[in-house]
Design a protein around this motif. Structure first.
Motif, PDB file in Angstrom:
ATOM      1  N   GLY A  23      20.290  47.083  28.831  1.00 48.84           N
ATOM      2  CA  GLY A  23      19.550  48.312  29.071  1.00 48.84           C
ATOM      3  C   GLY A  23      18.150  48.345  28.482  1.00 48.84           C
ATOM      4  N   LYS A  24      17.724  47.261  27.850  1.00 56.11           N
ATOM      5  CA  LYS A  24      16.409  47.211  27.207  1.00 56.11           C
ATOM      6  C   LYS A  24      15.464  46.325  28.017  1.00 56.11           C
ATOM      7  CE  LYS A  24      17.975  49.388  23.547  1.00 56.11           C
ATOM      8  NZ  LYS A  24      17.556  50.694  23.151  1.00 56.11           N
TER       9      LYS A  24
ATOM     10  N   GLY B  35      14.212  45.074  16.406  1.00 60.54           N
ATOM     11  CA  GLY B  35      15.532  44.517  16.666  1.00 60.54           C
ATOM     12  C   GLY B  35      16.057  44.817  18.056  1.00 60.54           C
ATOM     13  N   ASN B  36      15.337  45.623  18.831  1.00 64.50           N
ATOM     14  CA  ASN B  36      15.768  45.960  20.192  1.00 64.50           C
ATOM     15  C   ASN B  36      15.156  45.041  21.239  1.00 64.50           C
ATOM     16  OD1 ASN B  36      17.500  48.194  19.687  1.00 64.50           O
ATOM     17  ND2 ASN B  36      15.699  49.411  19.206  1.00 64.50           N
ATOM     18  N   GLY B  37      14.412  44.041  20.814  1.00 64.99           N
ATOM     19  CA  GLY B  37      13.778  43.128  21.750  1.00 64.99           C
ATOM     20  C   GLY B  37      14.760  42.141  22.340  1.00 64.99           C
ATOM     21  N   GLY B  38      14.209  41.187  23.060  1.00 67.44           N
ATOM     22  CA  GLY B  38      15.038  40.200  23.736  1.00 67.44           C
ATOM     23  C   GLY B  38      15.201  38.933  22.930  1.00 67.44           C
TER      24      GLY B  38
ATOM     25  N   LYS C 181      10.086  46.139  31.968  1.00 68.12           N
ATOM     26  CA  LYS C 181      10.920  47.256  31.560  1.00 68.12           C
ATOM     27  C   LYS C 181      12.380  46.959  31.850  1.00 68.12           C
ATOM     28  CE  LYS C 181       7.551  50.928  32.099  1.00 68.12           C
ATOM     29  NZ  LYS C 181       7.256  52.235  32.702  1.00 68.12           N
ATOM     30  N   GLY C 182      13.242  47.568  31.032  1.00 71.28           N
ATOM     31  CA  GLY C 182      14.670  47.421  31.239  1.00 71.28           C
ATOM     32  C   GLY C 182      15.193  48.445  32.223  1.00 71.28           C
ATOM     33  N   GLN C 183      16.433  48.217  32.670  1.00 75.66           N
ATOM     34  CA  GLN C 183      17.098  49.150  33.561  1.00 75.66           C
ATOM     35  C   GLN C 183      18.466  49.484  32.986  1.00 75.66           C
ATOM     36  OE1 GLN C 183      17.172  47.349  37.431  1.00 75.66           O
ATOM     37  NE2 GLN C 183      15.015  47.781  37.802  1.00 75.66           N
ATOM     38  N   PHE C 184      18.944  50.648  33.302  1.00 73.64           N
ATOM     39  CA  PHE C 184      20.206  51.153  32.774  1.00 73.64           C
ATOM     40  C   PHE C 184      21.344  50.169  33.063  1.00 73.64           C
ATOM     41  CE2 PHE C 184      24.002  53.900  33.189  1.00 73.64           C
ATOM     42  CZ  PHE C 184      24.051  54.354  31.891  1.00 73.64           C
ATOM     43  N   LEU C 185      22.090  49.816  32.009  1.00 70.59           N
ATOM     44  CA  LEU C 185      23.271  48.957  32.085  1.00 70.59           C
ATOM     45  C   LEU C 185      23.021  47.605  32.759  1.00 70.59           C
ATOM     46  CD1 LEU C 185      26.128  51.511  32.824  1.00 70.59           C
ATOM     47  CD2 LEU C 185      25.511  50.463  30.645  1.00 70.59           C
ATOM     48  N   SER C 186      21.830  47.044  32.568  1.00 71.09           N
ATOM     49  CA  SER C 186      21.566  45.702  33.102  1.00 71.09           C
ATOM     50  C   SER C 186      20.663  44.947  32.137  1.00 71.09           C
ATOM     51  CB  SER C 186      20.935  45.774  34.491  1.00 71.09           C
ATOM     52  OG  SER C 186      19.671  46.396  34.420  1.00 71.09           O
ATOM     53  N   TYR C 187      20.540  43.660  32.368  1.00 71.15           N
ATOM     54  CA  TYR C 187      19.726  42.787  31.539  1.00 71.15           C
ATOM     55  C   TYR C 187      18.491  42.353  32.311  1.00 71.15           C
ATOM     56  CZ  TYR C 187      23.895  42.171  28.637  1.00 71.15           C
ATOM     57  OH  TYR C 187      24.978  42.378  27.831  1.00 71.15           O
ATOM     58  N   VAL C 188      17.406  42.141  31.601  1.00 72.66           N
ATOM     59  CA  VAL C 188      16.264  41.453  32.157  1.00 72.66           C
ATOM     60  C   VAL C 188      16.462  39.990  31.782  1.00 72.66           C
ATOM     61  CG1 VAL C 188      13.762  41.150  32.076  1.00 72.66           C
ATOM     62  CG2 VAL C 188      14.743  43.443  31.893  1.00 72.66           C
TER      63      VAL C 188
END
Length: 151
Positions: A124-125, A98-101, A61-68
């Motif tokens: 954020g995703k 289109g929202n994937g990594g 899962k993603g986190q607000f204003l950060s990258y995985v």
């Protein structure tokens, strides 16, 4: 006698009848939206006898204003070199809107014994990928041909 066009209408007339090469200057700043597509990474040079060496699903899962941001290695054991040669790498983005990594090869790859794949989300995703590695062991004997013993 023809009537003269008032000067304040001239710019409007040029816009309506203007040259076809004229482009909206905002097209360079804000290009037209493209349809969203998955961000798959597929590098293949399949050979006869290739088989699936590894298949795994990576989901976070993603986190607000950060990258995985993570690296995936094959073989998964550091310091141990497999003899299998990689002929195909498939990284399938399961978020197809289109929202994937994004997946990139960081080291190794085709015709080598190892590969490191970097997986990175959008801001954020989260990410969800299926990773597959295909290849074969060049030192292994080919499968023996079966003979019919009923002759």
């Amino acid at each position: 006698m023809p009537r003269a066009t008032p000067m304040f209408l001239l710019p409007l007339l040029l816009l309506l009848v203007g040259p076809t090469w004229a482009q909206d200057p905002l097209d360079e700043v804000f290009p037209p939206r493209q349809p969203r597509q998955p961000h798959d990474l597929i590098l293949c040079d399949m050979k006869p006898g290739d088989q699936l060496l590894m298949r795994t699903q990576v989901k976070q899962k993603g986190q607000f204003l950060s990258y995985v941001d993570m690296d995936f290695m094959y073989p998964p054991v550091i310091g141990y070199e497999f003899t299998e040669v990689i002929h195909c790498i498939k990284v399938t983005d399961k978020v197809s809107d289109g929202n994937g990594g994004y997946a990139t090869i960081k080291s190794g790859g085709l015709n080598q014994n190892a590969v490191t794949i970097n997986l990175r989300s959008q801001l954020g995703k989260g990410i969800e990928f299926i990773l597959e590695v295909y290849g074969q062991d060049p030192t292994a004997a080919p499968p023996a041909a079966t003979t019919d013993s009923n002759n």
